[in-house]
Scaffold this motif. Structure first.
Motif, PDB file in Angstrom:
ATOM      1  N   MET A  19      11.018   1.743 -12.152  1.00  0.00           N
ATOM      2  CA  MET A  19       9.705   1.140 -12.267  1.00  0.00           C
ATOM      3  C   MET A  19       8.786   2.161 -12.925  1.00  0.00           C
ATOM      4  O   MET A  19       8.838   3.345 -12.602  1.00  0.00           O
TER       5      MET A  19
ATOM      6  N   THR B 269       3.120   0.430 -12.590  1.00  0.00           N
ATOM      7  CA  THR B 269       3.581  -0.649 -11.703  1.00  0.00           C
ATOM      8  C   THR B 269       3.693  -0.136 -10.274  1.00  0.00           C
ATOM      9  O   THR B 269       3.353  -0.849  -9.327  1.00  0.00           O
ATOM     10  N   HIS B 270       4.146   1.116 -10.118  1.00  0.00           N
ATOM     11  CA  HIS B 270       4.199   1.710  -8.772  1.00  0.00           C
ATOM     12  C   HIS B 270       2.799   1.793  -8.167  1.00  0.00           C
ATOM     13  O   HIS B 270       2.594   1.481  -6.993  1.00  0.00           O
TER      14      HIS B 270
ATOM     15  N   SER C 267       1.453  -1.892  -7.437  1.00  0.00           N
ATOM     16  CA  SER C 267       2.162  -2.533  -6.325  1.00  0.00           C
ATOM     17  C   SER C 267       1.788  -1.882  -4.995  1.00  0.00           C
ATOM     18  O   SER C 267       1.594  -2.568  -3.991  1.00  0.00           O
ATOM     19  N   SER C 268       1.645  -0.555  -4.975  1.00  0.00           N
ATOM     20  CA  SER C 268       1.234   0.138  -3.747  1.00  0.00           C
ATOM     21  C   SER C 268      -0.176  -0.271  -3.334  1.00  0.00           C
ATOM     22  O   SER C 268      -0.440  -0.515  -2.150  1.00  0.00           O
TER      23      SER C 268
ATOM     24  N   HIS D  48       6.945   2.861  -2.803  1.00  0.00           N
ATOM     25  CA  HIS D  48       7.671   3.323  -3.989  1.00  0.00           C
ATOM     26  C   HIS D  48       9.179   3.192  -3.758  1.00  0.00           C
ATOM     27  O   HIS D  48       9.893   2.663  -4.609  1.00  0.00           O
TER      28      HIS D  48
ATOM     29  N   ALA E  92      10.170  -0.390  -3.813  1.00  0.00           N
ATOM     30  CA  ALA E  92      10.184  -0.937  -5.176  1.00  0.00           C
ATOM     31  C   ALA E  92      11.441  -0.490  -5.927  1.00  0.00           C
ATOM     32  O   ALA E  92      12.072  -1.291  -6.624  1.00  0.00           O
TER      33      ALA E  92
ATOM     34  N   CYS F  93      14.532  -2.295  -5.028  1.00  0.00           N
ATOM     35  CA  CYS F  93      14.671  -3.596  -5.696  1.00  0.00           C
ATOM     36  C   CYS F  93      15.062  -3.460  -7.166  1.00  0.00           C
ATOM     37  O   CYS F  93      15.226  -4.471  -7.853  1.00  0.00           O
ATOM     38  N   SER F  94      15.207  -2.244  -7.658  1.00  0.00           N
ATOM     39  CA  SER F  94      15.607  -2.044  -9.056  1.00  0.00           C
ATOM     40  C   SER F  94      17.131  -2.067  -9.160  1.00  0.00           C
ATOM     41  O   SER F  94      17.843  -1.909  -8.168  1.00  0.00           O
TER      42      SER F  94
ATOM     43  N   GLU G 281       9.789  -6.554 -15.131  1.00  0.00           N
ATOM     44  CA  GLU G 281       8.892  -5.572 -14.515  1.00  0.00           C
ATOM     45  C   GLU G 281       7.449  -5.806 -14.969  1.00  0.00           C
ATOM     46  O   GLU G 281       6.517  -5.662 -14.179  1.00  0.00           O
TER      47      GLU G 281
END
Length: 166
Positions: free
Chosen positions: A1, A5-6, A9-10, A102, A105, A108-109, A137
């Protein structure tokens, strides 16, 4: 990610927590979420945080590799135990949560994460995965951005100005 995006999303998940729990969404909490959302990538010298680590990232990568120790439950647990038990604040709460988000996330990668390191180097991943820098993403980024805006406008900030409380 990717780093942005990190961060988003956080912040989105952290704002959701602030919306539905007594946690206050303050600048300190948001800063902790953002920094914690980047911190596990201190094991990659070319990452956003790694390029700013004054050489620390090179040493961490040399010792553990990318997505090694820093992406494990042990690392998260150690950081959480030290920070929350000895230095509890809105910032440290955000940092610990951002760190966990993190790792989640990256879980999920498609590359997965070694959750049980050092006991197992197996990389665990969710059933549905995404590839870093992929179109999916990018979609995730905008979904988390919309979710973050939604939480900010619908309850994460209870009273005007509370974002600026520490």
């Amino acid at each position: 990610m990717r780093y942005h995006t990190h961060i988003v999303s956080s912040l989105a998940i952290g704002a959701g927590i602030a919306t539905y729990t007594p946690v206050s969404f303050t600048i300190a909490y948001a800063a902790g979420l953002a920094i914690g959302g980047l911190l596990p990538d201190i094991d990659e010298p070319n990452s956003y945080i790694g390029r700013r680590s004054l050489g620390v990232a090179k040493q961490v990568k040399k010792a553990f590799g990318h997505r090694g120790f820093t992406h494990s439950l042990l690392a998260w647990g150690a950081i959480t135990a030290v920070l929350l038990l000895q230095h509890f604040s809105s910032f440290t709460l955000g940092l610990c949560l951002g760190y966990a988000f993190h790792v989640l996330a990256d879980y999920c990668s498609s590359q997965g994460v070694p959750l049980l390191w050092p006991f197992s180097k197996k990389r665990y991943r969710f059933i549905v995965t995404y590839r870093t820098s992929s179109f999916f993403e990018t979609v995730l980024f905008y979904c988390f951005l919309a979710l973050f805006i939604y939480f900010l406008t619908n309850g994460a900030i209870e009273e005007q100005g509370s974002l600026f409380l520490f």
